[in-house]
Enzyme design. Structure first.
Site, mmCIF file in Angstrom:
data_model
loop_
_atom_site.group_PDB
_atom_site.id
_atom_site.type_symbol
_atom_site.label_atom_id
_atom_site.label_comp_id
_atom_site.label_asym_id
_atom_site.label_seq_id
_atom_site.Cartn_x
_atom_site.Cartn_y
_atom_site.Cartn_z
ATOM 1 N N GLU A 256 0.662 -1.087 0.079
ATOM 2 C CA GLU A 256 -0.083 0.139 -0.044
ATOM 3 C C GLU A 256 0.816 1.157 0.080
ATOM 4 O O GLU A 256 1.548 1.364 0.856
ATOM 5 C CB GLU A 256 -0.923 -0.029 1.120
ATOM 6 C CG GLU A 256 -2.110 1.104 1.099
ATOM 7 C CD GLU A 256 -1.545 2.353 2.063
ATOM 8 O OE1 GLU A 256 -1.093 3.346 1.587
ATOM 9 O OE2 GLU A 256 -1.876 2.205 3.308
ATOM 10 N N CYS A 293 -1.677 8.559 3.484
ATOM 11 C CA CYS A 293 -1.755 8.065 2.503
ATOM 12 C C CYS A 293 -3.072 8.183 1.566
ATOM 13 O O CYS A 293 -2.909 8.046 0.123
ATOM 14 C CB CYS A 293 -1.148 6.391 2.373
ATOM 15 S SG CYS A 293 -2.517 5.540 3.364
#
Length: 519
Positions: A256, A293
């Site tokens: 990720e 993120c």
């Protein structure tokens, strides 16, 4: 000076040497040091596989879920301590610390509750059996079984609590021991949570491990039946993928990574929808100082709304005091360290060379600091009127309180520009036209792990553009890493192997009993 010990082979072990410092990003004080020098990772991994793995797999899914419930109680009892560590080590105000700490506890609680309802015993069936011969005398049944290796988590600096437990919850529920490698700069909180759980003696020895610093053989000691889950930059993910254990031996790898996420205002130019977008953009710019993120990096609006939205965002940003989170009235704290500050300031300068600055918090925000040499960077809003000829805004992410406002001509143009991120974790869309929201979902789903649709009906109920909920998939294609996490019990698939079992219906029926099914 406290050196954070490593928990491996069922015992605490200090790395050799002085170690690397863990700092307060506001005062510069050294809070602790970390070192993994001299650790035997081969022995540590063998212990986890051979001791903890079998002990976990002797339990049913529901029994392992009960262990997660016990962990939740420990974390809740120490919540205030975790908030204090977050303030001192991450420089976050309490609301931002809550996103990490309370988000971790909520996610772990979700998996404890979901696991308590699982009827499976030792394995999980995948679908119905399929006949392979006439009269079904020979058939195929797909099953999921827990891996007999370990799960290595290489985590990012921005979520030292949630980043640990959103992964560990699914792994431990699956019966897989975990090794956590937190980012050095914010390792203190991760270490403290692991220590509290270890001291509570909830899990089998070796089921929960932590290694701080940079040990030799972190990847070399893996074998082909282990798994790795990584959160961080795309460049680091690429280097990890090139390691022989992953590239050659087939270690399962989930990534990720950073992505250029978007917020899109619909073409209806509805004032309510505009207000919803403005509020969420400001929230994403300021929560954890933009160090998420999932944070909004590009804001797409109709050309006719560009100036009005720029003014509305700027007006809200002016009301936010930035500085030392210990001070009353400060609503936005610092970045995690000075190196992140310098990287973000460099990124701001690069964008400034080819973009308009619509709001510059460095000159327009109220900054409350006693020491100027801190990791504080106020929010900056850029604007780009020619997005088709501006590759940088679609390619470079500044991982902090920075976003860019971008106008679009029509719906097709908006979606084309959004997809130029080449794979993102999330796009949020704001409109009171249901047809447009549905079209956005169908179009953007291919290039985004999550599409967040907001209208007046959900204005007070939606969970937020950047909030990652355990019920929903977290990850994204392309630049975002191509990985998948969470999504309810879907998260367990990463820690299981899928196999096709071929045999007689009687034998396959025995497997069904192992899965806790009567059929």
């Amino acid at each position: 000076m406290t050196k954070l010990a490593n928990y491996l082979e069922g015992r605490w072990q200090e790395g050799s040497g002085n170690g690397s410092p863990v700092l307060d990003p506001i005062t510069g004080e050294t809070l602790a040091t970390v070192s993994a020098d001299g650790l035997d990772m081969h022995a540590a991994y063998d212990y986890a596989r051979q001791q903890a793995g079998p002990a976990l797999r002797k339990l049913s899914y529901a029994e392992r879920a009960a262990l997660l419930s016990d962990i939740v109680k420990v974390l809740q009892a120490n919540r205030d301590k975790y908030f204090d560590i977050s303030l001192r080590n991450s420089g976050t105000v309490q609301n931002d610390s809550s996103v990490d700490v309370d988000g971790a506890i909520y996610t772990l609680s979700f998996y404890a509750k979901a696991g308590s309802k699982m009827v499976e015993k030792a394995l999980r069936l995948d679908g119905e059996s399929a006949p392979l011969a006439k009269d079904n005398v020979f058939a195929s049944q797909h099953i999921y079984v827990p891996i007999q290796g370990l799960a290595l988590f290489i985590n990012a600096f921005n979520f030292p609590a949630w980043g640990l437990w959103e992964k560990a919850a699914a792994a431990l529920l699956s019966g897989v021991p975990v090794v956590i490698k937190p980012a050095t700069s914010t390792a203190w909180l991760t270490h403290e949570m692991v220590k509290d759980v270890v001291d509570a003696n909830i899990l089998p020895a070796g089921a929960l491990n932590i290694v701080c610093g940079r040990p030799d053989a972190l990847l070399d000691a893996l074998n082909g039946l282990d798994v790795v889950s990584f959160t961080g930059s795309a460049d680091t993910a690429a280097s990890l993928r090139d390691h022989p254990r992953i590239k050659h031996d087939g270690v399962r790898f989930n990534a990720e990574t950073d992505s250029i996420n978007s917020a899109v205002l619909g073409p209806d130019t509805d004032d309510d929808a505009t207000g919803l977008l403005v509020r969420e953009v400001v929230r994403e710019l300021t929560i954890k100082s933009g160090q998420k993120c999932t944070a909004i990096r590009r804001i797409f609006v109709p050309e006719s709304k560009y100036d009005a939205v720029a003014q509305a965002i700027s007006n809200k940003l002016k009301t936010i005091t930035v500085g030392d989170p210990r001070k009353e009235g400060v609503r936005m704290g610092s970045l995690v360290n000075l190196s992140q500050r310098d990287a973000i300031l460099e990124g701001i300068e690069k964008l400034a060379e080819c973009s308009d600055i619509l709001f510059d918090g460095r000159t327009e925000s109220t900054i409350d600091l006693d020491n100027e040499n801190t990791a504080v960077v106020p929010p900056v809003l850029f604007g780009v009127r020619n997005p088709d000829d501006h590759p940088l805004v679609h390619e470079m992410e500044v991982f902090g309180p920075v976003a860019t406002l971008i106008p679009y001509r029509n719906t097709e143009h908006a979606f084309t520009l959004t997809r130029r991120g080449m794979g993102s974790l999330v796009a949020s869309v704001y409109s009171n036209q249901p047809d447009f929201l549905a079209q956005a979902a169908a179009t953007l789903a291919e290039s985004h792990g999550r599409v967040h649709l907001i209208n007046n009906d959900v204005a007070k109920a939606h969970t937020g553009h950047g909030n990652v909920m355990p019920q929903s998939n977290h990850g994204g294609p392309g630049r975002a890493g191509g990985g998948e996490e969470l999504g309810g019990l879907r998260a367990l698939r990463f820690y299981h192997r899928l196999a096709a079992i071929q045999g007689s219906p009687e034998v396959l029926g025995k497997l069904a009993q192992e899965a806790g099914s009567e059929s």
